[in-house]
Design a protein around this motif. Structure first.
Motif, PDB file in Angstrom:
ATOM      1  N   CYS A   1    -107.913  26.034 -27.540  1.00 52.64           N
ATOM      2  CA  CYS A   1    -107.295  25.622 -28.815  1.00 52.64           C
ATOM      3  C   CYS A   1    -108.154  24.583 -29.524  1.00 52.64           C
ATOM      4  O   CYS A   1    -108.315  24.623 -30.755  1.00 52.64           O
TER       5      CYS A   1
ATOM      6  N   LYS B   1    -110.015  25.314 -33.186  1.00 48.25           N
ATOM      7  CA  LYS B   1    -109.667  24.487 -34.342  1.00 48.25           C
ATOM      8  C   LYS B   1    -110.894  23.776 -34.895  1.00 48.25           C
ATOM      9  O   LYS B   1    -111.098  23.690 -36.122  1.00 48.25           O
TER      10      LYS B   1
ATOM     11  N   LEU C   1    -102.421  31.554 -26.640  1.00 48.49           N
ATOM     12  CA  LEU C   1    -103.234  31.109 -27.774  1.00 48.49           C
ATOM     13  C   LEU C   1    -102.559  31.442 -29.102  1.00 48.49           C
ATOM     14  O   LEU C   1    -102.599  30.654 -30.042  1.00 48.49           O
TER      15      LEU C   1
ATOM     16  N   SER D   1    -101.811  28.170 -31.195  1.00 49.93           N
ATOM     17  CA  SER D   1    -102.856  27.878 -32.178  1.00 49.93           C
ATOM     18  C   SER D   1    -102.538  28.507 -33.531  1.00 49.93           C
ATOM     19  O   SER D   1    -102.566  29.725 -33.691  1.00 49.93           O
TER      20      SER D   1
END
Length: 292
Positions: A22, A26, A44, A48
């Motif tokens: 994650c 990002k 995920l 996320s």
């Protein structure tokens, strides 16, 4: 982490892995993401926001958490949100339902026909290679072939085999070869008359397509496959495949089947061509996704 440690001990490492994924997703703001396996994709996708808003391909390998209705709904959502979902067996549609996002992605790359010469033997050599699981099921198989005149049974691979080995101490025609490397498989093939691709039809295995199925196709080997499985449905019309129920197995019928085979020709031409066609479509879709 060891494959054989308890699942509870794997949780800490798994959580750390998801946090790391994650974080870098990002930070790097990737244009395209490929989510490999449900075990990675499910957490995920939920954790996320970047993943949910990205263009992604979902690589679906095996049934995992689909018994849970909430997980199954989320997995179906991931499939529908994906650019496409690579699926290793169309049998999984019996659980996941139909979707125009599915693209077949076989458990093999660059499949080639490699019919190797066999070393002579008076016996029918039935050989398994791979991770040895389903121990109680394999005990049944050993009981079918154990001490049967004209049959040899060989297991190549690691797993929780000590109990199975102990069970087979009473049989003189069953041998175990431990861990091996992929480059040893051709040597196994040379001593294989029938490839053992029999699995119990449990929740994970019944609808799957095994790597050994592709080994059988690659090397032109006769195969034993479980009745009621998706592989059994696919291969039941091929004379080189003996689709059977272990509980109703007829050893004499099996011997007669093997002796009746014409071993002078390659038996999987139609399956081979279908795999090539599927691979071309998969590669085309993947390249188009990367170039977007």
């Amino acid at each position: 982490m060891s494959n054989y440690q308890p699942k509870a001990k794997k949780i800490h490492g798994f959580v750390g892995c998801m946090r790391y994924f994650c974080k870098i997703i990002k930070k790097n703001k990737y244009d395209h993401i490929i989510l490999l396996t449900t075990q990675t994709a499910l957490p995920l996708y939920m954790l996320s926001r970047t993943v949910r808003k990205s263009k992604f391909v979902f690589d679906y390998r095996d049934l995992t958490y689909e018994k849970n209705s909430i997980c199954r709904r989320i997995i179906k959502g991931i499939i529908e949100k994906s650019e496409f979902t690579a699926i290793s067996s169309m049998g999984f549609k019996k659980v996941l339902g139909e979707s125009n996002k599915f693209v077949m992605s076989h458990n093999v790359s660059n499949l080639k026909m490699e019919c190797l010469p066999k070393k002579r033997s008076r016996n029918i050599r039935v050989v398994f290679w791979g991770m040895i699981r389903q121990i109680e099921w394999n005990k049944k198989i050993c009981d079918l072939f154990g001490n049967v005149p004209g049959i040899e049974l060989c297991y190549c691979g690691e797993g929780n085999t000590e109990e199975l080995k102990k069970h087979c101490e009473k049989y003189h025609n069953i041998v175990f070869i431990g861990r091996y490397t992929v480059d040893q498989i051709p040597s196994f093939v040379e001593q294989t008359d029938v490839l053992l691709n029999l699995y119990e039809n449990d929740e994970q295995q019944k609808l799957a397509m095994t790597v050994k199925l592709y080994d059988g196709i690659r090397y032109g080997l006769p195969m034993l496959i479980s009745k009621g499985s998706y592989m059994g449905e696919l291969m039941q019309t091929n004379d080189f495949v003996y689709v059977t129920d272990v509980d109703e197995f007829d050893i004499e019928a099996f011997k007669s089947w093997y002796q009746s085979l014409n071993k002078e020709y390659y038996p999987y031409s139609s399956e081979y061509l279908q795999i090539q066609k599927d691979d071309e479509r998969f590669e085309s879709r993947l390249l188009a996704f990367v170039k977007e």
